[in-house]
Design an enzyme around this catalytic site. Sequence first.
Site, PDB file in Angstrom:
ATOM      1  N   TYR A 137       0.793  -1.229   0.000  1.00  0.00           N
ATOM      2  CA  TYR A 137       0.000   0.000   0.000  1.00  0.00           C
ATOM      3  C   TYR A 137       0.828   1.284   0.000  1.00  0.00           C
ATOM      4  O   TYR A 137       0.277   2.371  -0.045  1.00  0.00           O
ATOM      5  CB  TYR A 137      -0.917   0.011   1.236  1.00  0.00           C
ATOM      6  CG  TYR A 137      -2.244  -0.668   0.997  1.00  0.00           C
ATOM      7  CD1 TYR A 137      -2.313  -2.033   0.755  1.00  0.00           C
ATOM      8  CD2 TYR A 137      -3.431   0.058   1.016  1.00  0.00           C
ATOM      9  CE1 TYR A 137      -3.522  -2.653   0.536  1.00  0.00           C
ATOM     10  CE2 TYR A 137      -4.650  -0.557   0.797  1.00  0.00           C
ATOM     11  CZ  TYR A 137      -4.697  -1.916   0.560  1.00  0.00           C
ATOM     12  OH  TYR A 137      -5.912  -2.521   0.340  1.00  0.00           O
ATOM     13  N   LYS A 187       2.128 -15.600   3.203  1.00  0.00           N
ATOM     14  CA  LYS A 187       2.291 -16.464   2.039  1.00  0.00           C
ATOM     15  C   LYS A 187       3.788 -16.692   1.925  1.00  0.00           C
ATOM     16  O   LYS A 187       4.405 -16.368   0.907  1.00  0.00           O
ATOM     17  CB  LYS A 187       1.688 -15.709   0.829  1.00  0.00           C
ATOM     18  CG  LYS A 187       1.592 -16.463  -0.455  1.00  0.00           C
ATOM     19  CD  LYS A 187       0.518 -17.532  -0.499  1.00  0.00           C
ATOM     20  CE  LYS A 187       0.751 -18.369  -1.741  1.00  0.00           C
ATOM     21  NZ  LYS A 187      -0.038 -19.601  -1.773  1.00  0.00           N
ATOM     22  N   ASP A 220      -4.108 -18.193   1.165  1.00  0.00           N
ATOM     23  CA  ASP A 220      -5.103 -18.911   0.349  1.00  0.00           C
ATOM     24  C   ASP A 220      -5.822 -19.958   1.199  1.00  0.00           C
ATOM     25  O   ASP A 220      -7.040 -20.110   1.116  1.00  0.00           O
ATOM     26  CB  ASP A 220      -4.476 -19.515  -0.916  1.00  0.00           C
ATOM     27  CG  ASP A 220      -3.156 -20.232  -0.679  1.00  0.00           C
ATOM     28  OD1 ASP A 220      -2.618 -20.157   0.443  1.00  0.00           O
ATOM     29  OD2 ASP A 220      -2.661 -20.875  -1.621  1.00  0.00           O
ATOM     30  N   ASP A 244      -6.773  -6.615   3.863  1.00  0.00           N
ATOM     31  CA  ASP A 244      -7.860  -5.967   3.121  1.00  0.00           C
ATOM     32  C   ASP A 244      -8.796  -7.026   2.551  1.00  0.00           C
ATOM     33  O   ASP A 244     -10.021  -6.940   2.693  1.00  0.00           O
ATOM     34  CB  ASP A 244      -7.254  -5.118   1.992  1.00  0.00           C
ATOM     35  CG  ASP A 244      -8.334  -4.479   1.143  1.00  0.00           C
ATOM     36  OD1 ASP A 244      -9.263  -3.891   1.717  1.00  0.00           O
ATOM     37  OD2 ASP A 244      -8.248  -4.584  -0.099  1.00  0.00           O
ATOM     38  N   ASP A 248     -12.890  -8.352   4.010  1.00  0.00           N
ATOM     39  CA  ASP A 248     -14.135  -8.350   3.229  1.00  0.00           C
ATOM     40  C   ASP A 248     -14.781  -9.725   3.304  1.00  0.00           C
ATOM     41  O   ASP A 248     -16.000  -9.852   3.453  1.00  0.00           O
ATOM     42  CB  ASP A 248     -13.867  -7.978   1.758  1.00  0.00           C
ATOM     43  CG  ASP A 248     -14.015  -6.477   1.508  1.00  0.00           C
ATOM     44  OD1 ASP A 248     -13.918  -5.691   2.470  1.00  0.00           O
ATOM     45  OD2 ASP A 248     -14.219  -6.087   0.339  1.00  0.00           O
TER      46      ASP A 248
HETATM   47  C1  IPM Z   1     -10.674  -0.734   3.156  1.00  0.00           C
HETATM   48  C2  IPM Z   1     -10.761  -0.197   1.765  1.00  0.00           C
HETATM   49  C3  IPM Z   1      -9.523   0.661   1.494  1.00  0.00           C
HETATM   50  C4  IPM Z   1      -8.318  -0.265   1.557  1.00  0.00           C
HETATM   51  C5  IPM Z   1      -9.552   1.476   0.178  1.00  0.00           C
HETATM   52  C6  IPM Z   1     -10.770   2.355   0.089  1.00  0.00           C
HETATM   53  C7  IPM Z   1      -8.308   2.288   0.029  1.00  0.00           C
HETATM   54  O1  IPM Z   1     -10.911  -1.239   0.855  1.00  0.00           O
HETATM   55  O2  IPM Z   1     -10.648   0.083   4.099  1.00  0.00           O
HETATM   56  O3  IPM Z   1     -10.625  -1.946   3.324  1.00  0.00           O
HETATM   57  O4  IPM Z   1      -7.945  -0.884   0.542  1.00  0.00           O
HETATM   58  O5  IPM Z   1      -7.730  -0.346   2.629  1.00  0.00           O
HETATM   59 MG    MG Z   2     -11.119  -3.136   1.766  1.00  0.00          MG
END
Ligand code: IPM
Ligand code: MG
Length: 346
Positions: A137, A187, A220, A244, A248
Amino acid sequence: MTTFRIAVMPGDGIGTEVIPEGLKVLQRAIDASGEPVELVTTTFEASAKRWHETGETLTDAELADLRTHDAIYFGACGDPSVPSGVLERGIILKMRFGLEHAVNMRPSKFFAGATSPLADPGEIDFIVVREGTEGSYTGQGGSLRTDTPHEVATEVSVNTWYGIERTVRFAFEKAQARRQKLTYVHKHNVMVHAGHLWRRVVEHVAPEFPDVAVNYEHTDACTIYMVTDPGRYDVIVTDNLFGDILTDLAAAVTGGIGLAASANLNVDGTAPSLFEPIHGSAPDIAGQGIADPTATILSAALMAESLGLDVVAKTIQTAVEADLAERGDAERSTAEVGDAIAARIG
Ligand code: IPM
Ligand code: MG
């Protein structure tokens, strides 16, 4: 009377709709606690609209001003009318990097009343401690021979002992205070440089926490277990990009991104921490008043906790859990959800 100065940055899309609900619930919980606490908010405009009008995202002067606040309450950034990356790098990543948000803490709990896409989710209650200032990042890299058939691009992953150690140490402390289980995810069978640095840091810190059982999973493999056996996790620690992606997935299995809160923590106390829902600006539903503010409300609870307002934090969490337990399939507007949660506080 203790005054907390909160920088409020609704951002784009549904960010502007959910943040007022979070503030409403937070204020209600403070009032109900009877604690002599006053919130003073400063609103910062960092959005697609501003970028279109001025070309600015978040200026250095604003970043300096943010430092004078006790916490930052953030909605969302990103808009299809702005080239991808401009707002993300110019706003949220600028704050995470500039304010040393070393730890991106993301709790995942399967609340009663929430709906999981898993047939048999079982009990799920873990937190992901995602490194927040390094990895892929950092923006290190570039492109050569851009826009030609011979274009070359690099996106360098930066990993320091210092950055990893402060994240790993935080994760061990969390695990110690919870169910004493830490899973570090990387990984290192492929990314041998960064992966083995992570492994060595974990092995270096582990002896200080003899009660914490440590195990390792490749990223993975972790995506499989998160779906087949999410109850196995207590604390997961991992790098920025893996974190990240995994958070999700974690949000999806525990009832959706509308419930997932997060804290970007400055662990040295040198700058304010930032609290935001994991979800983005959701341009597809923005402007309709139908976004679920729950993740943002739970992020306010994380903010209260980090300000030392434990009773306030607990009050918000309890109200959210009660609302979730009874919400069923009722279609409610953003404000109706906020009002219902606030009403449970009294
Ligand atoms: C998150 C989002 C951010 C990230 C983006 C919006 C930069 O996906 O907070 O998880 O990748 O960290
Ligand atoms: Mg995210």
